[in-house]
Scaffold this motif. Structure first.
Motif, PDB file in Angstrom:
ATOM      1  N   ASP A   1       1.542  14.896  -2.141  1.00 21.76           N
ATOM      2  CA  ASP A   1       1.646  13.618  -1.431  1.00 21.76           C
ATOM      3  C   ASP A   1       1.894  13.864   0.053  1.00 21.76           C
ATOM      4  O   ASP A   1       2.572  14.818   0.438  1.00 21.76           O
ATOM      5  CB  ASP A   1       2.792  12.775  -1.993  1.00 21.76           C
ATOM      6  CG  ASP A   1       2.539  12.318  -3.417  1.00 21.76           C
ATOM      7  OD1 ASP A   1       1.385  11.972  -3.727  1.00 21.76           O
ATOM      8  OD2 ASP A   1       3.497  12.320  -4.218  1.00 21.76           O
TER       9      ASP A   1
ATOM     10  N   HIS B   1      -5.301   7.119  -1.535  1.00 18.14           N
ATOM     11  CA  HIS B   1      -6.462   6.425  -2.105  1.00 18.14           C
ATOM     12  C   HIS B   1      -6.997   5.408  -1.098  1.00 18.14           C
ATOM     13  O   HIS B   1      -8.206   5.273  -0.896  1.00 18.14           O
ATOM     14  CB  HIS B   1      -6.070   5.723  -3.406  1.00 18.14           C
ATOM     15  CG  HIS B   1      -7.158   4.889  -4.008  1.00 18.14           C
ATOM     16  ND1 HIS B   1      -8.263   5.434  -4.624  1.00 18.14           N
ATOM     17  CD2 HIS B   1      -7.322   3.535  -4.071  1.00 18.14           C
ATOM     18  CE1 HIS B   1      -9.062   4.461  -5.045  1.00 18.14           C
ATOM     19  NE2 HIS B   1      -8.510   3.296  -4.724  1.00 18.14           N
TER      20      HIS B   1
ATOM     21  N   ILE C   1       0.811  -1.214   0.000  1.00 22.27           N
ATOM     22  CA  ILE C   1       0.000   0.000   0.000  1.00 22.27           C
ATOM     23  C   ILE C   1       0.851   1.273   0.000  1.00 22.27           C
ATOM     24  O   ILE C   1       0.868   2.014  -0.977  1.00 22.27           O
ATOM     25  CB  ILE C   1      -0.974   0.014   1.197  1.00 22.27           C
ATOM     26  CG1 ILE C   1      -1.771  -1.301   1.249  1.00 22.27           C
ATOM     27  CG2 ILE C   1      -1.908   1.213   1.113  1.00 22.27           C
ATOM     28  CD1 ILE C   1      -2.605  -1.595   0.036  1.00 22.27           C
ATOM     29  N   ASN C   2       1.547   1.544   1.093  1.00 19.46           N
ATOM     30  CA  ASN C   2       2.362   2.751   1.187  1.00 19.46           C
ATOM     31  C   ASN C   2       3.745   2.524   0.575  1.00 19.46           C
ATOM     32  O   ASN C   2       4.207   1.396   0.452  1.00 19.46           O
ATOM     33  CB  ASN C   2       2.524   3.175   2.658  1.00 19.46           C
ATOM     34  CG  ASN C   2       1.192   3.519   3.303  1.00 19.46           C
ATOM     35  OD1 ASN C   2       0.327   4.123   2.664  1.00 19.46           O
ATOM     36  ND2 ASN C   2       1.029   3.147   4.557  1.00 19.46           N
ATOM     37  N   THR C   3       4.411   3.611   0.211  1.00 12.68           N
ATOM     38  CA  THR C   3       5.793   3.555  -0.265  1.00 12.68           C
ATOM     39  C   THR C   3       6.710   3.803   0.921  1.00 12.68           C
ATOM     40  O   THR C   3       6.663   4.875   1.538  1.00 12.68           O
ATOM     41  CB  THR C   3       6.033   4.617  -1.347  1.00 12.68           C
ATOM     42  OG1 THR C   3       5.137   4.379  -2.441  1.00 12.68           O
ATOM     43  CG2 THR C   3       7.471   4.565  -1.842  1.00 12.68           C
TER      44      THR C   3
ATOM     45  N   ASN D   1      -0.501   6.214   0.997  1.00 10.98           N
ATOM     46  CA  ASN D   1      -1.420   6.012  -0.118  1.00 10.98           C
ATOM     47  C   ASN D   1      -2.769   6.616   0.264  1.00 10.98           C
ATOM     48  O   ASN D   1      -3.544   6.009   1.002  1.00 10.98           O
ATOM     49  CB  ASN D   1      -1.556   4.513  -0.417  1.00 10.98           C
ATOM     50  CG  ASN D   1      -2.416   4.230  -1.620  1.00 10.98           C
ATOM     51  OD1 ASN D   1      -3.326   4.979  -1.938  1.00 10.98           O
ATOM     52  ND2 ASN D   1      -2.132   3.126  -2.298  1.00 10.98           N
TER      53      ASN D   1
ATOM     54  N   TYR E   1      -5.987  -0.814  -6.160  1.00  6.91           N
ATOM     55  CA  TYR E   1      -5.748  -0.807  -4.709  1.00  6.91           C
ATOM     56  C   TYR E   1      -4.381  -1.392  -4.373  1.00  6.91           C
ATOM     57  O   TYR E   1      -3.510  -0.706  -3.864  1.00  6.91           O
ATOM     58  CB  TYR E   1      -6.876  -1.577  -4.000  1.00  6.91           C
ATOM     59  CG  TYR E   1      -6.833  -1.495  -2.495  1.00  6.91           C
ATOM     60  CD1 TYR E   1      -7.597  -0.556  -1.822  1.00  6.91           C
ATOM     61  CD2 TYR E   1      -6.055  -2.361  -1.740  1.00  6.91           C
ATOM     62  CE1 TYR E   1      -7.566  -0.465  -0.430  1.00  6.91           C
ATOM     63  CE2 TYR E   1      -6.016  -2.286  -0.357  1.00  6.91           C
ATOM     64  CZ  TYR E   1      -6.777  -1.345   0.292  1.00  6.91           C
ATOM     65  OH  TYR E   1      -6.731  -1.272   1.660  1.00  6.91           O
TER      66      TYR E   1
END
Length: 355
Positions: A101, A51, A30-32, A49, A319
């Motif tokens: 972001d 979204h 999900i996240n970076t 993220n 997703y």
């Protein structure tokens, strides 16, 4: 790739301007997540993220509440693991906006490692026990103080409704590739009835909600548990789903995106290790109904994550991060294979759980 962001982040978090490096770490969907380093300081930075997590402030607020509660427990020798902590910016904020972001920073817990697949029974019991300690330390935390950062995260009825909507829309023309999996999912409605009957009997707990093996760290030196990490999905919930997610992610000898479906099965000795490790710290807390709910949690989690992978595949991969076009479909098939094996071994596994 992230050098521009590294320069801005290092300024915000007090790492200076010189000899800054940044590199990806972890295998999250999900996240970076990146490791930001200067000659004098290492921190973990994450691009959230939005979204998946549309309210980053709520996510950070949840995680910091958990962090403070566990830190207090640790101060009073009531929690033995290290606590993952947020790093404040130089102007005492916990989120940084860069080109639209949202970024946050966490302390780097060194001399540790994570695993993506459980190798043996001892490793499984150590990890399960760490999640049990985490749950026990939060048993006196008011779960209602936590924001539902992903509403209905473990709501199977909602997940099946979402699947039905993308089936009807078929937005990228993939439905014909997975009709067999769709038919299988729509036939599992008995799980909804089981949940409806059991959930009203269970207490709401502050739960981790993502108890994968790679969300806890082992100590390099001792190979014992060092920290439970990734508190992004800490929300009000039920322990049966935390137990079930351990079964889902610990028990198969194959990674969750493996296409070797013949190798996807429940290792009974690993299931035993999860039961022994997770329940031990909860012995004085857990209710009879909660212990009984663990079997349903094991079934629901493997099936539900399969539904979510399948939904995302049909919807065009919006997703979960993917590496190739059928990645989410392969993940879904993998999880359904595990779910089928749970059903096939129900008698043996229930005997372990309820002995």
């Amino acid at each position: 790739m992230y050098q521009k962001q590294a320069t801005i982040l290092s300024s915000h978090f007090g790492l200076g301007e010189h000899d800054i490096s940044i590199k990806p770490i972890g295998n999250g969907h999900i996240n970076t997540t990146l490791l930001l380093k200067s000659p004098t300081k290492h921190i973990v930075v994450q691009k959230l993220n939005t979204h998946v997590f549309p309210d980053p402030n709520a996510l950070v607020n949840n995680a910091r509440q958990i962090e403070h509660h566990l830190s207090d427990k640790k101060h009073h020798d009531a929690y033995q693991l290290e606590v993952i902590k947020h790093v404040a910016t130089t102007d005492d904020n916990y989120l940084v906006e860069i080109d639209g972001d949202s970024w946050r920073a966490l302390e780097f817990i060194g001399r540790s490692y994570s695993e993506d697949v459980v190798d043996n029974q001892e490793q499984a019991q150590i990890a399960a026990n760490a999640f049990g300690q985490f749950a026990a330390a939060l048993q006196d935390f008011d779960a209602e103080k936590l924001h539902a950062v992903i509403p209905d995260f473990h709501n199977l009825a909602m997940r099946l409704d979402a699947l039905k909507r993308v089936i009807d829309a078929n937005p990228v023309g993939r439905l014909s590739d997975c009709q067999h999996e769709v038919d299988f999912c729509l036939a599992q409605t008995q799980l909804l009835q089981e949940l409806a009957e059991l959930m009203p009997q269970l207490p709401i707990r502050a739960c981790h909600n993502d108890t994968k093996i790679n969300n806890m760290l082992f100590c390099n030196k001792t190979q014992q548990a060092k920290a439970v990490i990734d508190l992004d999905t800490c929300m009000p919930g039920y322990w049966m789903f935390d137990f079930g997610d351990m079964v889902r992610t610990f028990c198969s000898p194959e990674a969750e995106d493996s296409t070797n479906l013949d190798g996807v099965h429940v290792r009974e000795n690993i299931f035993q290790a999860i039961v022994d490790g997770y329940v031990a710290p909860l012995q004085q807390i857990i209710t009879t109904q909660e212990k009984q709910s663990f079997w349903l949690g094991a079934k629901v989690m493997s099936f539900m994550i399969g539904v979510r992978f399948l939904t995302d595949y049909i919807d065009g991969d919006n997703y979960f991060g993917t590496k190739y076009p059928t990645h989410n479909l392969d993940r879904a098939r993998n999880q359904f294979a595990l779910y089928r094996d749970l059903l096939n071994k129900q008698a043996q596994l229930q005997a372990i759980l309820f002995k």
